[in-house]
Enzyme design. Structure first.
Site, PDB file in Angstrom:
ATOM      1  N   SER A 126       0.797  -1.225   0.000  1.00  0.00           N
ATOM      2  CA  SER A 126       0.000   0.000   0.000  1.00  0.00           C
ATOM      3  C   SER A 126       0.832   1.280   0.000  1.00  0.00           C
ATOM      4  O   SER A 126       1.959   1.313   0.479  1.00  0.00           O
ATOM      5  CB  SER A 126      -0.884  -0.023   1.238  1.00  0.00           C
ATOM      6  OG  SER A 126      -1.239   1.266   1.623  1.00  0.00           O
ATOM      7  N   ARG A 176      -0.088   3.788   1.790  1.00  0.00           N
ATOM      8  CA  ARG A 176      -0.498   4.534   2.994  1.00  0.00           C
ATOM      9  C   ARG A 176       0.702   5.190   3.665  1.00  0.00           C
ATOM     10  O   ARG A 176       1.655   4.533   4.074  1.00  0.00           O
ATOM     11  CB  ARG A 176      -1.259   3.612   3.962  1.00  0.00           C
ATOM     12  CG  ARG A 176      -0.465   2.504   4.577  1.00  0.00           C
ATOM     13  CD  ARG A 176      -1.368   1.511   5.292  1.00  0.00           C
ATOM     14  NE  ARG A 176      -2.183   0.780   4.336  1.00  0.00           N
ATOM     15  CZ  ARG A 176      -2.556  -0.495   4.471  1.00  0.00           C
ATOM     16  NH1 ARG A 176      -2.221  -1.169   5.542  1.00  0.00           N
ATOM     17  NH2 ARG A 176      -3.269  -1.100   3.561  1.00  0.00           N
TER      18      ARG A 176
END
Ligand code: MIC
Ligand code: SF4
Length: 642
Positions: free
Chosen positions: A534, A536
């Site tokens: 990810s 993130r």
């Protein structure tokens, strides 16, 4: 010398640098996308820049991840995003309109343009012949402010497809085959450009399946030409005016060439718990299956779901199987409903979920203990589903449908001679009413900030001395799901860094947060490909928040390395891998004269105080990255240079 397609699009967007592999370059960004789980941070960061309206040609804010509203948090975030978009000139795709990558492909992706998205699967739009790159939210915020995006010019790999796919073999199997050959770090520093005669027959949704999963190779992005298929798809989306033809020159040069004969492919499956553990389905056949999940931003298109519905029509799924269906967008959902395919899925026993990420990110539908779950998704990292001992397999909708019917892993070729035919519709159902336009009176819009929206944590400039304990020593392929888990429990805290930080590394060491706070930071040691998965940035923000100033690893995944730098954390690499073996969890480390050494662009020496030894690490930072780190991260750096 002929140009490849990547060079052509980069050239028309080049702001700085030379288009040679590994050179530092900067490109202008036409479009941005965010989703709600990374978007709140991105917009809080954009706000700090003090710019009244986004400067991109198009910016879209999607809501698709935090859809379970078990408390006020997610709904508060949605209100924040909606009002923020209205004020700052951003389109807002309401919850229910669909998953960012599917909707973007349908309504906004445009050949020849550039897209930067705060989600690692942004390359999905590469199916449309655009350069689409996943990045941290702060990078996207800076791009919305009109600044270029900086990267190292990747190598360009031509994936030459020849022949046609056989019955029951799908485009998912093409990318699974590439993952099998190259592994999850085989694409780091590369862009995969698809070409060859085999590309022509692939529709845009089929190309999107490949481009989306290219992220699992660690690639910067994946790119397809813009051809008749592109035109046909855009016409059907009533966007013909967005089409331009785009092909590489006939004598284009590539840094590497991979050939795949489509006729030789068979249905494949990625076994638990990595997308590159790929094997033919027939070799995994016979295992009992308890859950099948069809959808996510991969394989949730109209054609994918229509073919599943046709396979299941008039039949019942196996009594031991829980089958979920996630349409990728409202467009897909409404079309399968109007065609009657939704009714076929329901009668077969499927559980219908809303158009959102859902099971893919552990937002519900965690499988039962130790159960085999077959998913058409792109990630099967251990525990991501919400069940710690999950057995997630990744495969095509054909394989998923066959498994749902039989209750065991089944090669779909057992279902008959040929799969049902699903042609591309001549017209998709166009209804953009859930995409809200920005307000014509931005000064009148008040941004709604519920109690879940916490101010952005800040950081001072980089220290000259970093000292502390090795809090955690880890192996290879640590994913951002290990660093900051997602799922129904943690995702609602994405706009609240103090609260989300309590979950830092919790799956690897439940006491990590407590330890880090007590010791006021320290070091984390990793192996190869640290931070894969990810985009993130919470996987860098939370470490920053607890006082971690440096990571030492064998190598890093692209987006995570940038995120670390963006938040003022040194991404150091071992010069000699034996030093990785020697270092132990709990050792006290010390790095001195960091600022001077970085300013001189020299390597750093780490003293292992516990062992009474020292070792050298490299940083591989370019001048801009050094300045960013010295300033304490990208936000400080941007404000300093403004
Ligand atoms: C994912 O698939 O892991 C996510 C959730 O979409 C992430 C973004 C996030 O963590 O919010 C991604 O792929 O970047
Ligand atoms: Fe959502 Fe899963 Fe796609 Fe990430 S990979 S954007 S969580 S559907």
């Amino acid at each position: 010398m002929g140009k490849n397609l990547v060079q052509k699009i980069f050239e028309s967007h080049l702001v700085r640098g030379r288009l040679e592999p590994r050179e530092d370059i900067a490109i202008s960004i036409d479009q941005t996308l965010t989703q709600d789980a990374t978007g709140t941070m991105a917009y809080l960061q954009f706000e700090v820049l003090g710019i009244p309206r986004v400067k991109t040609r198009l910016s879209v804010s999607y809501v698709d991840h935090n859809m379970l509203q078990t408390g006020f948090e997610n709904a508060d975030d949605h209100r924040f995003l909606q009002t923020f978009a209205a004020k700052y000139g951003i389109l807002f795709s309401k919850p229910g309109n669909g998953i960012c990558h599917q909707v973007h492909l349908e309504r906004f992706a445009k050949p020849g343009e550039t897209l930067l998205g705060s989600d690692s699967h942004t390359p999905n739009a590469g199916a449309m012949g655009m350069i689409a790159i996943g990045a941290g939210g702060l990078d996207v915020a800076i791009a919305m402010g009109g600044e270029p995006y900086y990267l190292k010019m990747p190598e360009v790999v031509l994936v030459r497809l020849k022949g046609r796919l056989g019955p029951w073999v799908s485009s998912k199997d093409i990318i699974l085959e590439i993952l099998r050959r190259l592994t999850v770090k085989g694409g780091v520093g590369k862009i995969f450009e698809f070409g060859g005669s085999g590309v022509k027959a692939l529709s845009i949704p089929e190309r999107a399946t490949i481009a989306n999963l290219g992220a699992e190779l660690g690639a910067t992005t994946t790119l397809f030409p813009s051809d008749k298929q592109t035109l046909e798809f855009l016409k059907a989306q009533e966007r013909e005016r967005d089409w331009i033809p785009l092909q590489p020159d006939p004598d284009a040069r590539y840094d590497q060439v991979i050939e795949i004969d489509l006729r030789k492919l068979e249905p494949l499956i990625a076994q638990p718990s990595s997308p590159d553990r790929v094997t033919p389905v027939r070799e995994a056949a016979g295992k009992e299956v308890k859950q099948v999940c069809i959808g996510s931003c991969n394989n949730s298109s109209y054609m994918d779901l229509m073919s599943v519905a046709k396979i299941l029509k008039g039949k019942k799924i196996h009594s031991n199987v829980s089958l979920t269906i996630t349409p990728g967008s409202k467009q897909v959902f409404e079309m399968i409903a109007r065609k009657g395919a939704l009714a076929d899925l329901i009668q077969a026993g499927a559980r219908i979920l809303e158009s959102a990420c859902g099971p893919c990110i552990g937002m519900g539908q965690a499988p039962s203990s130790d159960a085999v779950s077959i998913r058409t998704m792109n990630r099967n990292f251990q525990g991501r589903s919400g069940s710690p001992d999950d057995q997630i397999y990744l495969a095509s909708p054909y394989v998923a449908a066959a498994c749902a019917l039989r209750g065991i892993i089944t090669d779909p070729r057992e279902l008959g001679q040929k799969p049902p035919r699903v042609p591309m519709p001549r017209k998709f159902l166009i209804d953009d009413s859930m995409i809200l336009l920005p307000s014509p009176d931005p000064e009148k819009v008040a941004i709604e900030r519920g109690p879940n929206i916490k101010p952005l944590p800040t950081r001072a400039h980089l220290e000259d001395l970093i000292e502390g304990k090795v809090l955690l020593k880890l192996g290879d392929h640590i994913t951002t799901d290990h660093i900051i888990p997602a799922g129904a429990r943690v995702l609602p805290l994405r706009s609240n860094i103090p609260a989300i930080s309590e979950h830092l590394f919790e799956r690897l060491d439940p006491d990590f947060f407590k330890k880090a706070i007590e010791l006021r930071g320290g070091f984390v040691v990793g192996g190869e490909n640290y931070g894969q998965g990810s985009s993130r940035e919470h996987a860098a923000l939370a470490p920053m928040f607890v006082g971690i100033r440096a990571i030492i690893a064998k190598s890093y995944a692209r987006i995570h390395r940038s995120n670390l730098i963006n938040f003022g954390i040194l991404p150091l690499t071992f010069k000699d891998e034996k030093d990785y073996e020697r270092i132990e969890q709990g050792n006290q480390l010390r790095i001195e004269k960091i600022r001077d050494r970085l300013q001189a662009n020299g390597s750093l020496t780490i003293q292992n105080v516990t062992q009474g030894s020292a070792f050298e690490v490299s940083h591989g930072l370019n001048q801009r990255e050094i300045e960013m780190l010295l300033a304490g991260g990208l936000l400080n750096y941007t404000r300093l240079s403004a």
